[in-house]
Design an enzyme around this catalytic site. Structure first.
Site, PDB file in Angstrom:
ATOM      1  N   ASN A  21       0.741  13.517  26.323  1.00  0.00           N
ATOM      2  CA  ASN A  21       0.941  14.748  25.419  1.00  0.00           C
ATOM      3  C   ASN A  21       1.614  14.654  24.203  1.00  0.00           C
ATOM      4  OD1 ASN A  21       1.483  17.636  24.886  1.00  0.00           O
ATOM      5  ND2 ASN A  21       3.404  17.597  25.358  1.00  0.00           N
ATOM      6  N   ASP A  62       8.199  18.226  28.236  1.00  0.00           N
ATOM      7  CA  ASP A  62       8.726  17.202  27.227  1.00  0.00           C
ATOM      8  C   ASP A  62       9.522  16.202  27.830  1.00  0.00           C
ATOM      9  OD1 ASP A  62       7.083  18.599  25.433  1.00  0.00           O
ATOM     10  OD2 ASP A  62       8.697  19.988  25.135  1.00  0.00           O
ATOM     11  N   GLU A 102       0.659  13.042  13.519  1.00  0.00           N
ATOM     12  CA  GLU A 102       0.067  13.228  14.675  1.00  0.00           C
ATOM     13  C   GLU A 102      -1.380  12.885  14.976  1.00  0.00           C
ATOM     14  OE1 GLU A 102       0.665  17.238  16.790  1.00  0.00           O
ATOM     15  OE2 GLU A 102       2.233  17.635  15.261  1.00  0.00           O
ATOM     16  N   HIS A 126       3.825  15.897  21.274  1.00  0.00           N
ATOM     17  CA  HIS A 126       4.834  17.033  20.660  1.00  0.00           C
ATOM     18  C   HIS A 126       5.248  16.630  19.295  1.00  0.00           C
ATOM     19  CE1 HIS A 126       7.996  19.869  21.674  1.00  0.00           C
ATOM     20  NE2 HIS A 126       8.808  19.144  20.862  1.00  0.00           N
ATOM     21  N   LEU A 133      -0.176  24.556  25.841  1.00  0.00           N
ATOM     22  CA  LEU A 133       1.197  25.066  25.537  1.00  0.00           C
ATOM     23  C   LEU A 133       1.587  25.637  26.866  1.00  0.00           C
ATOM     24  CD1 LEU A 133       1.287  27.156  22.237  1.00  0.00           C
ATOM     25  CD2 LEU A 133       1.925  24.755  23.070  1.00  0.00           C
ATOM     26  N   LYS A 134       0.779  25.295  28.200  1.00  0.00           N
ATOM     27  CA  LYS A 134       1.067  25.780  29.678  1.00  0.00           C
ATOM     28  C   LYS A 134       1.740  24.545  30.409  1.00  0.00           C
ATOM     29  CE  LYS A 134      -1.039  29.739  29.252  1.00  0.00           C
ATOM     30  NZ  LYS A 134      -0.056  31.168  29.051  1.00  0.00           N
ATOM     31  N   SER A 149      -6.740  20.782  15.958  1.00  0.00           N
ATOM     32  CA  SER A 149      -6.978  19.760  15.044  1.00  0.00           C
ATOM     33  C   SER A 149      -6.687  18.244  15.857  1.00  0.00           C
ATOM     34  CB  SER A 149      -6.168  19.960  13.867  1.00  0.00           C
ATOM     35  OG  SER A 149      -4.764  19.791  14.148  1.00  0.00           O
ATOM     36  N   ASN A 150      -5.809  17.911  16.680  1.00  0.00           N
ATOM     37  CA  ASN A 150      -5.499  16.813  17.218  1.00  0.00           C
ATOM     38  C   ASN A 150      -6.848  16.508  18.054  1.00  0.00           C
ATOM     39  OD1 ASN A 150      -2.765  15.452  16.824  1.00  0.00           O
ATOM     40  ND2 ASN A 150      -2.432  17.528  17.280  1.00  0.00           N
ATOM     41  N   ILE A 159       1.890  21.830  33.170  1.00  0.00           N
ATOM     42  CA  ILE A 159       0.798  21.207  33.878  1.00  0.00           C
ATOM     43  C   ILE A 159       1.444  21.415  35.338  1.00  0.00           C
ATOM     44  CG2 ILE A 159      -0.103  18.901  34.138  1.00  0.00           C
ATOM     45  CD1 ILE A 159      -1.079  20.247  31.750  1.00  0.00           C
TER      46      ILE A 159
HETATM   47  C1  GAR Z   1       0.651  20.204  17.467  1.00  0.00           C
HETATM   48  O1  GAR Z   1       1.603  20.137  16.289  1.00  0.00           O
HETATM   49  C2  GAR Z   1       1.109  19.744  18.605  1.00  0.00           C
HETATM   50  O2  GAR Z   1       2.219  18.633  18.615  1.00  0.00           O
HETATM   51  C3  GAR Z   1       1.898  21.140  19.175  1.00  0.00           C
HETATM   52  O3  GAR Z   1       0.855  21.943  18.919  1.00  0.00           O
HETATM   53  C4  GAR Z   1       0.263  21.521  17.783  1.00  0.00           C
HETATM   54  C5  GAR Z   1      -1.240  21.742  18.098  1.00  0.00           C
HETATM   55  O4  GAR Z   1      -2.095  21.501  17.052  1.00  0.00           O
HETATM   56  N1  GAR Z   1       2.313  20.678  20.589  1.00  0.00           N
HETATM   57  C6  GAR Z   1       3.327  21.281  21.158  1.00  0.00           C
HETATM   58  O5  GAR Z   1       4.166  21.987  20.506  1.00  0.00           O
HETATM   59  C7  GAR Z   1       3.575  21.159  22.499  1.00  0.00           C
HETATM   60  N2  GAR Z   1       4.905  21.369  22.988  1.00  0.00           N
HETATM   61  P1  GAR Z   1      -3.588  21.333  16.924  1.00  0.00           P
HETATM   62  O6  GAR Z   1      -3.993  22.411  17.943  1.00  0.00           O
HETATM   63  O7  GAR Z   1      -3.999  21.670  15.520  1.00  0.00           O
HETATM   64  O8  GAR Z   1      -3.670  19.896  17.423  1.00  0.00           O
END
Ligand code: GAR
Length: 296
Positions: A188, A231, A260, A190, A171-172, A94-95, A174
Protein backbone atom coordinates in the site's frame (compact mmCIF):
# COMPACT_ATOMS: atom_id res chain seq x y z
CA UNK A 1 3.79 -19.61 1.07
CA UNK A 2 6.11 -17.35 2.96
CA UNK A 3 9.75 -16.56 2.37
CA UNK A 4 11.92 -17.58 5.24
CA UNK A 5 13.63 -15.11 7.57
CA UNK A 6 17.26 -14.61 6.66
CA UNK A 7 20.50 -13.01 7.62
CA UNK A 8 20.85 -9.65 5.78
CA UNK A 9 24.34 -10.64 4.59
CA UNK A 10 22.83 -13.57 2.79
CA UNK A 11 19.41 -12.37 1.84
CA UNK A 12 16.44 -14.31 0.63
CA UNK A 13 14.06 -12.78 -1.87
CA UNK A 14 10.46 -12.24 -0.95
CA UNK A 15 8.60 -13.76 -3.82
CA UNK A 16 6.96 -16.99 -2.80
CA UNK A 17 6.51 -18.25 -6.36
CA UNK A 18 10.23 -18.21 -6.87
CA UNK A 19 12.17 -18.63 -3.66
CA UNK A 20 15.42 -17.42 -5.10
CA UNK A 21 18.06 -15.78 -3.06
CA UNK A 22 21.26 -13.95 -3.85
CA UNK A 23 24.71 -15.29 -3.14
CA UNK A 24 27.99 -13.52 -3.68
CA UNK A 25 30.27 -15.89 -5.51
CA UNK A 26 33.96 -15.36 -4.94
CA UNK A 27 35.34 -18.09 -7.18
CA UNK A 28 35.94 -15.61 -10.03
CA UNK A 29 38.74 -13.44 -8.76
CA UNK A 30 38.47 -10.95 -11.66
CA UNK A 31 35.06 -9.73 -10.65
CA UNK A 32 32.81 -10.94 -7.88
CA UNK A 33 29.70 -12.16 -9.59
CA UNK A 34 26.16 -12.28 -8.35
CA UNK A 35 23.83 -15.06 -9.19
CA UNK A 36 20.42 -15.95 -8.02
CA UNK A 37 20.26 -19.24 -6.21
CA UNK A 38 17.54 -21.71 -5.49
CA UNK A 39 16.99 -24.81 -3.41
CA UNK A 40 19.32 -26.22 -0.80
CA UNK A 41 21.34 -28.79 -2.60
CA UNK A 42 24.73 -27.93 -4.06
CA UNK A 43 24.93 -31.19 -5.92
CA UNK A 44 22.84 -29.51 -8.61
CA UNK A 45 25.63 -27.06 -9.45
CA UNK A 46 27.84 -29.02 -11.82
CA UNK A 47 29.10 -25.96 -13.71
CA UNK A 48 30.85 -24.47 -10.70
CA UNK A 49 33.95 -25.85 -9.09
CA UNK A 50 34.64 -26.90 -5.56
CA UNK A 51 35.85 -23.44 -4.55
CA UNK A 52 32.39 -22.09 -5.20
CA UNK A 53 30.77 -24.99 -3.38
CA UNK A 54 33.08 -24.45 -0.44
CA UNK A 55 32.43 -20.71 -0.38
CA UNK A 56 28.68 -21.05 -0.58
CA UNK A 57 28.53 -23.89 1.88
CA UNK A 58 30.03 -21.61 4.49
CA UNK A 59 26.88 -19.54 4.38
CA UNK A 60 24.18 -21.73 2.94
CA UNK A 61 23.79 -24.22 0.17
CA UNK A 62 21.95 -23.42 -3.00
CA UNK A 63 21.47 -24.07 -6.68
CA UNK A 64 22.65 -21.44 -9.16
CA UNK A 65 19.69 -20.27 -11.16
CA UNK A 66 20.04 -16.87 -12.85
CA UNK A 67 22.27 -15.58 -15.61
CA UNK A 68 25.38 -13.55 -14.92
CA UNK A 69 26.10 -10.60 -17.23
CA UNK A 70 29.19 -10.76 -19.45
CA UNK A 71 30.37 -7.49 -17.91
CA UNK A 72 30.24 -9.09 -14.50
CA UNK A 73 26.99 -7.30 -13.72
CA UNK A 74 23.71 -8.91 -12.87
CA UNK A 75 21.02 -9.56 -15.42
CA UNK A 76 17.45 -10.46 -14.71
CA UNK A 77 17.89 -14.19 -14.42
CA UNK A 78 15.84 -16.89 -16.07
CA UNK A 79 14.41 -17.58 -12.64
CA UNK A 80 12.93 -14.09 -12.37
CA UNK A 81 9.59 -14.41 -14.09
CA UNK A 82 7.53 -11.44 -15.21
CA UNK A 83 5.02 -10.67 -12.49
CA UNK A 84 1.27 -10.32 -12.78
CA UNK A 85 0.05 -7.32 -10.81
CA UNK A 86 -3.39 -6.33 -9.58
CA UNK A 87 -3.76 -2.64 -8.77
CA UNK A 88 -6.55 -1.48 -6.42
CA UNK A 89 -7.91 2.09 -6.64
CA UNK A 90 -10.76 4.18 -5.26
CA UNK A 91 -10.29 7.44 -7.13
CA UNK A 92 -8.29 9.24 -9.79
CA UNK A 93 -5.59 6.60 -9.92
CA UNK A 94 -2.56 8.78 -10.65
CA UNK A 95 -0.28 6.25 -8.91
CA UNK A 96 -1.86 3.49 -10.98
CA UNK A 97 -1.23 5.50 -14.14
CA UNK A 98 2.41 6.19 -13.29
CA UNK A 99 3.00 2.47 -12.60
CA UNK A 100 1.27 1.56 -15.86
CA UNK A 101 3.39 4.06 -17.80
CA UNK A 102 6.55 2.65 -16.20
CA UNK A 103 5.48 -0.83 -17.34
CA UNK A 104 4.87 0.39 -20.87
CA UNK A 105 8.36 1.87 -21.11
CA UNK A 106 10.03 -1.21 -19.66
CA UNK A 107 10.96 -0.02 -16.17
CA UNK A 108 8.94 -2.70 -14.39
CA UNK A 109 9.23 -6.44 -15.06
CA UNK A 110 5.51 -7.02 -14.75
CA UNK A 111 2.05 -6.39 -16.14
CA UNK A 112 -1.14 -5.04 -14.63
CA UNK A 113 -3.49 -7.91 -15.39
CA UNK A 114 -6.50 -6.51 -13.55
CA UNK A 115 -7.66 -3.31 -11.89
CA UNK A 116 -9.81 -3.59 -8.79
CA UNK A 117 -11.90 -0.48 -8.14
CA UNK A 118 -14.13 0.27 -5.15
CA UNK A 119 -16.39 2.21 -7.53
CA UNK A 120 -17.20 1.20 -11.10
CA UNK A 121 -17.03 4.84 -12.14
CA UNK A 122 -13.81 6.50 -11.04
CA UNK A 123 -10.81 7.98 -12.82
CA UNK A 124 -8.71 4.86 -12.29
CA UNK A 125 -11.38 2.49 -13.61
CA UNK A 126 -12.00 4.65 -16.68
CA UNK A 127 -8.27 4.81 -17.44
CA UNK A 128 -8.02 1.01 -17.14
CA UNK A 129 -10.94 0.44 -19.51
CA UNK A 130 -9.34 2.80 -22.06
CA UNK A 131 -6.13 0.81 -21.84
CA UNK A 132 -7.87 -2.54 -22.18
CA UNK A 133 -7.14 -3.59 -18.59
CA UNK A 134 -10.00 -5.66 -17.07
CA UNK A 135 -11.80 -3.90 -14.22
CA UNK A 136 -13.52 -5.62 -11.31
CA UNK A 137 -15.44 -3.92 -8.54
CA UNK A 138 -14.81 -4.68 -4.88
CA UNK A 139 -16.40 -4.63 -2.32
CA UNK A 140 -20.09 -5.21 -2.94
CA UNK A 141 -22.12 -2.02 -3.17
CA UNK A 142 -24.69 -1.40 -0.41
CA UNK A 143 -27.53 -2.38 -2.75
CA UNK A 144 -25.58 -5.54 -3.59
CA UNK A 145 -26.14 -4.94 -7.30
CA UNK A 146 -22.42 -4.66 -8.01
CA UNK A 147 -19.12 -5.78 -6.57
CA UNK A 148 -17.54 -9.03 -5.45
CA UNK A 149 -17.48 -10.73 -2.06
CA UNK A 150 -14.03 -11.31 -0.49
CA UNK A 151 -14.21 -14.96 -1.53
CA UNK A 152 -15.02 -14.11 -5.15
CA UNK A 153 -12.34 -11.43 -5.21
CA UNK A 154 -9.69 -13.99 -4.22
CA UNK A 155 -11.00 -16.41 -6.87
CA UNK A 156 -10.88 -13.67 -9.50
CA UNK A 157 -7.31 -12.73 -8.61
CA UNK A 158 -6.33 -16.40 -8.83
CA UNK A 159 -7.96 -16.62 -12.24
CA UNK A 160 -5.86 -13.68 -13.41
CA UNK A 161 -2.80 -15.45 -11.93
CA UNK A 162 -1.98 -12.41 -9.82
CA UNK A 163 1.39 -12.55 -8.07
CA UNK A 164 1.24 -9.24 -6.21
CA UNK A 165 -1.35 -6.65 -5.25
CA UNK A 166 -0.57 -2.92 -5.24
CA UNK A 167 -3.01 -0.68 -3.38
CA UNK A 168 -2.88 2.77 -4.97
CA UNK A 169 -5.37 5.04 -3.25
CA UNK A 170 -7.70 2.16 -2.31
CA UNK A 171 -9.65 3.33 0.70
CA UNK A 172 -11.46 0.16 1.80
CA UNK A 173 -10.10 -2.29 4.35
CA UNK A 174 -8.51 -5.33 2.74
CA UNK A 175 -10.33 -8.49 3.89
CA UNK A 176 -8.39 -11.04 5.94
CA UNK A 177 -9.20 -13.66 3.29
CA UNK A 178 -7.18 -11.72 0.70
CA UNK A 179 -4.27 -11.18 3.10
CA UNK A 180 -4.21 -14.90 3.88
CA UNK A 181 -4.30 -15.73 0.17
CA UNK A 182 -1.43 -13.33 -0.61
CA UNK A 183 0.95 -13.30 2.37
CA UNK A 184 3.76 -10.74 2.15
CA UNK A 185 2.56 -9.88 -1.34
CA UNK A 186 0.29 -6.84 -0.91
CA UNK A 187 1.69 -3.30 -0.82
CA UNK A 188 0.00 0.00 0.00
CA UNK A 189 1.06 3.60 -0.44
CA UNK A 190 0.13 6.11 2.24
CA UNK A 191 0.73 9.88 1.94
CA UNK A 192 2.48 10.43 5.29
CA UNK A 193 5.54 9.19 7.12
CA UNK A 194 4.02 6.25 8.96
CA UNK A 195 3.48 5.42 11.74
CA UNK A 196 2.45 9.09 12.03
CA UNK A 197 -0.86 10.22 10.55
CA UNK A 198 -2.05 6.74 9.67
CA UNK A 199 -4.93 4.49 10.63
CA UNK A 200 -8.66 4.51 10.09
CA UNK A 201 -9.91 7.90 8.89
CA UNK A 202 -6.48 9.08 7.71
CA UNK A 203 -6.67 9.16 3.93
CA UNK A 204 -6.16 11.64 1.12
CA UNK A 205 -6.44 15.31 2.05
CA UNK A 206 -7.32 14.52 5.68
CA UNK A 207 -3.76 13.29 6.15
CA UNK A 208 -2.21 16.48 4.77
CA UNK A 209 -4.48 18.71 6.86
CA UNK A 210 -3.49 16.81 10.01
CA UNK A 211 0.21 17.02 9.07
CA UNK A 212 0.03 20.81 8.65
CA UNK A 213 -2.00 21.29 11.84
CA UNK A 214 0.52 19.26 13.85
CA UNK A 215 3.40 21.57 12.98
CA UNK A 216 5.76 18.79 11.78
CA UNK A 217 8.33 20.09 9.30
CA UNK A 218 8.60 16.97 7.15
CA UNK A 219 6.18 14.62 5.48
CA UNK A 220 6.26 12.17 2.58
CA UNK A 221 4.91 8.88 1.31
CA UNK A 222 5.32 5.47 2.92
CA UNK A 223 5.04 2.14 1.13
CA UNK A 224 4.25 -0.73 3.43
CA UNK A 225 3.09 -4.32 3.36
CA UNK A 226 -0.58 -4.72 4.16
CA UNK A 227 -1.97 -6.53 7.17
CA UNK A 228 -5.51 -6.74 8.57
CA UNK A 229 -5.45 -3.16 9.91
CA UNK A 230 -5.16 0.24 8.31
CA UNK A 231 -1.54 1.37 7.77
CA UNK A 232 0.15 -0.92 10.33
CA UNK A 233 2.00 -3.38 8.08
CA UNK A 234 5.79 -3.48 7.78
CA UNK A 235 7.33 -0.36 6.24
CA UNK A 236 9.28 -0.96 3.03
CA UNK A 237 10.12 2.52 1.66
CA UNK A 238 9.70 6.17 2.53
CA UNK A 239 10.53 9.53 0.92
CA UNK A 240 10.75 12.85 2.71
CA UNK A 241 9.47 16.24 1.55
CA UNK A 242 9.51 19.52 3.50
CA UNK A 243 6.31 20.94 4.94
CA UNK A 244 6.57 24.66 4.21
CA UNK A 245 5.17 27.23 6.64
CA UNK A 246 2.86 28.61 3.95
CA UNK A 247 1.62 25.21 2.71
CA UNK A 248 -2.04 24.54 2.10
CA UNK A 249 -3.09 20.88 2.28
CA UNK A 250 -3.39 20.90 -1.51
CA UNK A 251 0.15 22.21 -1.99
CA UNK A 252 1.59 19.64 0.39
CA UNK A 253 -0.47 16.88 -1.24
CA UNK A 254 0.93 17.80 -4.67
CA UNK A 255 4.51 17.69 -3.34
CA UNK A 256 3.95 14.33 -1.67
CA UNK A 257 2.15 12.90 -4.71
CA UNK A 258 5.10 13.70 -6.95
CA UNK A 259 7.29 11.58 -4.64
CA UNK A 260 4.63 8.86 -4.48
CA UNK A 261 4.78 8.40 -8.24
CA UNK A 262 8.56 7.93 -8.14
CA UNK A 263 8.82 5.74 -5.08
CA UNK A 264 5.96 3.42 -6.07
CA UNK A 265 7.51 2.80 -9.48
CA UNK A 266 10.89 2.08 -7.87
CA UNK A 267 9.34 -0.29 -5.35
CA UNK A 268 7.21 -2.04 -7.98
CA UNK A 269 10.35 -2.51 -10.09
CA UNK A 270 12.20 -4.01 -7.11
CA UNK A 271 9.24 -6.27 -6.31
CA UNK A 272 9.03 -7.57 -9.86
CA UNK A 273 12.80 -8.17 -9.95
CA UNK A 274 12.60 -10.05 -6.65
CA UNK A 275 14.87 -7.54 -4.92
CA UNK A 276 12.83 -7.38 -1.73
CA UNK A 277 14.29 -9.39 1.12
CA UNK A 278 13.30 -9.84 4.76
CA UNK A 279 15.74 -9.04 7.52
CA UNK A 280 15.82 -11.54 10.39
CA UNK A 281 13.78 -9.22 12.60
CA UNK A 282 11.00 -9.07 9.99
CA UNK A 283 11.85 -5.72 8.40
CA UNK A 284 11.60 -5.81 4.59
CA UNK A 285 14.51 -4.30 2.64
CA UNK A 286 15.15 -3.41 -0.99
CA UNK A 287 18.38 -4.61 -2.53
CA UNK A 288 19.98 -2.02 -4.79
CA UNK A 289 19.97 -2.88 -8.46
CA UNK A 290 23.39 -1.33 -8.99
CA UNK A 291 25.13 -2.64 -5.89
CA UNK A 292 23.87 -5.92 -4.48
CA UNK A 293 25.71 -5.14 -1.23
CA UNK A 294 23.46 -2.19 -0.59
CA UNK A 295 20.00 -2.31 0.96
CA UNK A 296 17.58 0.43 1.80
C1 GAR B 1 -2.56 9.02 -2.76
O1 GAR B 1 -2.06 10.20 -2.22
C2 GAR B 1 -2.38 7.89 -1.78
O2 GAR B 1 -1.20 8.00 -1.03
C3 GAR B 1 -3.57 8.06 -0.90
O3 GAR B 1 -4.63 8.35 -1.80
C4 GAR B 1 -4.08 9.08 -2.90
C5 GAR B 1 -4.55 8.42 -4.18
O4 GAR B 1 -4.15 9.19 -5.26
N1 GAR B 1 -3.84 6.88 -0.14
C6 GAR B 1 -4.30 6.92 1.11
O5 GAR B 1 -4.61 7.96 1.68
C7 GAR B 1 -4.45 5.56 1.78
N2 GAR B 1 -4.64 5.72 3.17
P1 GAR B 1 -4.22 8.60 -6.73
O6 GAR B 1 -5.60 7.97 -6.88
O7 GAR B 1 -4.07 9.82 -7.60
O8 GAR B 1 -3.12 7.59 -6.90
Amino acid sequence: MEAQAINPHFPTTLNSKNRNFMAKITCFPQSPTWVSCKSHNLSFVPEFGTSLKKDLSLRSSCVVKAKVGSDGGEELGEGVSRKNLAVFVSGGGSNFRSIHEAILDGRINGDIVVLVASKAECGGANYARNKGIPVIVFPKTKSGSEGLSPHDLVSALRKFKVDNVLLAGFLKLIPAELIRAYPKSILNIHPSLLPSFGGKGYYGMKVHRAVIASGVRYSGPTIHFVDEHYDTGRILAQRVVPVLVTDTAEELAARVLQEEHQVYVEVAAALCEERIIWREDGVPLIRSKDDPDKFS
